[in-house]
Design an enzyme around this catalytic site. Structure first.
Site, mmCIF file in Angstrom:
data_model
loop_
_atom_site.group_PDB
_atom_site.id
_atom_site.type_symbol
_atom_site.label_atom_id
_atom_site.label_comp_id
_atom_site.label_asym_id
_atom_site.label_seq_id
_atom_site.Cartn_x
_atom_site.Cartn_y
_atom_site.Cartn_z
ATOM 1 N N LYS A 1 57.041 0.316 50.798
ATOM 2 C CA LYS A 1 56.295 -0.606 51.646
ATOM 3 C C LYS A 1 55.107 -1.164 50.881
ATOM 4 O O LYS A 1 54.592 -0.545 49.949
ATOM 5 C CB LYS A 1 55.801 0.109 52.911
ATOM 6 C CG LYS A 1 56.935 0.615 53.794
ATOM 7 C CD LYS A 1 56.371 1.233 55.056
ATOM 8 C CE LYS A 1 57.480 1.772 55.954
ATOM 9 N NZ LYS A 1 58.392 0.745 56.394
ATOM 10 N N ASP B 1 52.354 -10.507 43.594
ATOM 11 C CA ASP B 1 52.927 -11.735 43.060
ATOM 12 C C ASP B 1 51.965 -12.512 42.183
ATOM 13 O O ASP B 1 52.384 -13.229 41.290
ATOM 14 C CB ASP B 1 53.400 -12.644 44.207
ATOM 15 C CG ASP B 1 54.725 -12.171 44.773
ATOM 16 O OD1 ASP B 1 55.456 -11.488 44.050
ATOM 17 O OD2 ASP B 1 55.006 -12.487 45.933
ATOM 18 N N GLY C 1 63.023 7.613 41.301
ATOM 19 C CA GLY C 1 63.536 6.506 40.520
ATOM 20 C C GLY C 1 63.226 6.609 39.044
ATOM 21 O O GLY C 1 62.616 7.579 38.564
ATOM 22 N N SER C 2 63.620 5.563 38.315
ATOM 23 C CA SER C 2 63.504 5.605 36.862
ATOM 24 C C SER C 2 62.055 5.568 36.399
ATOM 25 O O SER C 2 61.714 6.150 35.361
ATOM 26 C CB SER C 2 64.281 4.437 36.255
ATOM 27 O OG SER C 2 63.759 3.200 36.710
ATOM 28 N N HIS D 1 56.905 -5.666 37.786
ATOM 29 C CA HIS D 1 57.220 -6.950 38.419
ATOM 30 C C HIS D 1 58.132 -7.751 37.496
ATOM 31 O O HIS D 1 57.665 -8.579 36.730
ATOM 32 C CB HIS D 1 55.883 -7.672 38.645
ATOM 33 C CG HIS D 1 55.980 -9.023 39.278
ATOM 34 N ND1 HIS D 1 55.727 -9.235 40.597
ATOM 35 C CD2 HIS D 1 56.272 -10.243 38.767
ATOM 36 C CE1 HIS D 1 55.837 -10.531 40.872
ATOM 37 N NE2 HIS D 1 56.176 -11.154 39.772
ATOM 38 N N ASN E 1 51.784 -2.299 39.631
ATOM 39 C CA ASN E 1 53.173 -2.387 40.067
ATOM 40 C C ASN E 1 53.968 -3.145 39.017
ATOM 41 O O ASN E 1 53.489 -4.132 38.466
ATOM 42 C CB ASN E 1 53.266 -3.136 41.402
ATOM 43 C CG ASN E 1 54.639 -3.021 42.031
ATOM 44 O OD1 ASN E 1 55.347 -2.044 41.806
ATOM 45 N ND2 ASN E 1 55.013 -4.001 42.819
#
Length: 586
Positions: free
Chosen positions: A91, A150, A12-13, A109, A107
């Site tokens: 995952k 989150d 991916g990018s 977000h 990550n």
């Protein structure tokens, strides 16, 4: 210098940006390691061609999620990784990896403002939500968060404004470009040791057992309906009160000294009344002392049953679309959920597929009849086939029968209590809230054989211990003296179902009358070409009518968009007429 491991499932990018930075010397290539599994083979090849060290983890060798989690942890530790960057990793990481690298897993977000739920998503859904909602001045914010997907503290962020003439594709490209720059800049600073994760300035929080679980769709839609002044046909609660005589009996006990702890298993009179009802309806004699347990709602009963039989690594089968409390309950016990889809429009069980899903680690099967959200009802043949599977493979059954009395057109509810061989390995769960129009009282119960009830109660006594005393006494009186209420409940709700469906005649919705529950599915394939989740939010805001998107009941909502919305008809007739009028005008 710090060592950075990149977990990648595709080329991916984000990975490309990291490789480009290594090629230009912005990131030292010798401190970067790319780890991938079978689905990440392209990422590994591209990284190797760029002169970056790679490591391959075989998904086939680690088909068990727990085993794969340990393999990822061991690989990261063996490589001497200081930081872990997720680059399209498909995952969620398991607890062992998260705990081995506290505050060291990053990550990206993309997130919206709190008005949109404050949750981050990839793909065009986020960008379209920003644009379609007319919040062009708000834009999107790309966060780099640590540890928790989150709610983890933000390490760095960049704001991407929305331009007046933006199309979805325009914003998407700018968000991805900002994301790439943010990742490279942050990793460069982490390698140099010039920034930390910011955890020192944040309140500590545990590694989540349910990292991707947010507020339930039912709460979200009801809150949005209230905010927008919309008619709420989303969450399943009546807009009328329970029986007057029942409320009077509860008030009597409330004002006559029945306000202390009742027995852990429930008030004796209520357990005895439940046992009588089970005998009269289903022909099964159960012992109220050892086989009936009163709980604080059916959701507690479902959780206690799962906790009683599921051990770490066990598998539990659910039928999609499935009620949203099932999978979290399974996972909190360390179990693995296996999803068996029910295909529209009939939503019947594919018994060959079910049997193929049963394996040596299958410990529990959960089913719901009458079924939320589809309104389908299992037939006697279904229970007989399930009984045969249980006899063959020996797993347990959790029967969610909360709508047992809300069944239409002369059908008979097929409880596991009707089938002695099946009941031996089953928990049957029901709800007084659904039956008596008092969902806020949160009183349910579980009927199960004595050995299963004993294990169930071991959990129950440390979850809620017991339930509301005056309400239990009032329910005991009403259940014993007014069986006509639950016996006539199907006819009561069938009139409401028929009214709602008749009012929709001539509309462009496809309508197959519900066979049970107080939910009605409406297909909108002739009206709109958008995802059910997008449509449900849009109709709440624009048409002022709230519903529930059916895709959220699937293990993978993105792969199951059947152009169907769920509407609740446990409302007074005027409410149903207003809702149908809105739908006819679409």
């Amino acid at each position: 210098m710090s060592r950075i491991a990149v977990l990648a499932s595709h080329g991916g990018s984000i990975l490309q940006a990291i490789m480009d930075a290594c090629a230009t010397g912005e990131l030292p290539a010798e401190v970067v390691l790319v780890i991938g599994n079978n689905s990440g083979s392209l990422a590994l090849r591209r990284a190797a061609n760029a002169g970056i060290e790679t490591l391959h983890l075989s998904s086939r060798t680690h088909s068990d999620p727990h085993s794969l989690d340990r393999a990822i942890r061991d690989a990261l530790q063996g490589a001497g990784a200081d930081w872990v960057m997720l680059a399209g990793y498909m995952k969620k990481l398991g607890n062992e990896t998260l705990q081995a690298f506290p505050n060291r897993i990053l990550n990206t977000h993309p997130a919206l403002l709190p008005k949109f739920g404050g949750r981050g998503f990839y793909g065009r859904k986020v960008h379209r939500a920003v644009i379609d909602a007319g919040e062009r001045e708000s834009g999107a914010t790309v966060h780099l968060v640590d540890a928790d997907y989150d709610t983890g503290p933000t390490v760095a962020q960049v704001r991407v404004p929305v331009q007046p003439d933006d199309a979805v594709e325009d914003l998407e490209q700018r968000v991805q470009a900002a994301e790439r720059v943010l990742v490279v800049d942050t990793l460069r600073d982490l390698v140099r040791g010039t920034i930390t994760t910011g955890r020192e300035h944040s309140a500590p929080h545990p590694v989540s057992k349910l990292p991707e679980v947010g507020t339930t769709i039912f709460t979200v839609m009801s809150a949005l309906a209230a905010e927008e002044g919309a008619l709420n046909l989303s969450q399943g609660f009546p807009d009328f009160d329970g029986p007057k005589e029942l409320i009077e009996r509860v008030q009597h006990y409330l004002t006559h000294g029945f306000n202390q702890y009742p027995p852990m298993a429930g008030v004796a009179a209520l357990r005895e009344a439940i046992a009588v009802k089970v005998r009269d309806l289903y022909g099964l004699a159960v012992d109220p002392e050892t086989e009936v347990t009163v709980t604080s709602g059916a959701t507690e009963a479902l959780f206690c049953a799962m906790a009683a039989v599921i051990h770490p690594g066990d598998e539990a089968i659910v039928f999609d679309p499935a009620y949203d409390s099932y999978e979290p309950g399974i996972r909190l016990q360390g179990g693995i959920t296996r999803h068996v889809p029910l295909r529209p429009p009939g939503y019947r069980v594919d018994w060959d597929l079910l049997e193929a899903t049963v394996g040596p680690r299958t410990r529990l099967l959960i089913f719901n009849t009458p079924h939320n959200p589809t309104g389908t009802v299992w037939e006697r043949e279904d229970l007989e086939r399930l009984e045969a599977l249980v006899a063959r493979y020996g797993f347990h059954v959790l029967a969610d029968e909360v709508y047992e009395h809300i069944i239409f057109d002369g059908r008979q509810h097929q409880s596991v209590c009707r089938f002695p061989g099946l009941f031996e390995r089953s928990f049957a769960v029901s709800s007084f809230g659904k039956t008596y129009h008092v969902t806020g009282w949160k009183i349910g119960y579980c009927v199960a054989p004595a050995p299963l009830s004993a294990e169930f109660r071991k959990v129950h006594q440390f979850v809620t211990f017991t339930s509301n005393t005056p309400v239990q006494h009032g329910l005991a009186d009403f259940l014993a003296n007014h069986p006509e209420h639950h016996l006539e409940l199907g006819s009561f709700y069938q009139r409401k179902r028929d009214l709602f469906c008749e009012l929709l005649e001539g509309s462009r919705f496809s309508v197959t009358p519900s066979a049970g529950t107080y939910f009605q599915l409406l297909g909108y394939e002739r009206l709109f070409n958008e995802r059910d989740s997008d449509l449900a939010f849009r109709l709440t805001r624009e048409a002022k009518l709230a519903s529930i998107p059916v895709s959220i009941f699937y293990g993978n909502p993105d792969a199951n968009d059947h152009r169907v919305l769920r509407f609740c008809f446990c409302k007074d007739d005027d409410t149903l007429r207003r809702g149908a009028e809105i739908l006819r005008d679409l």
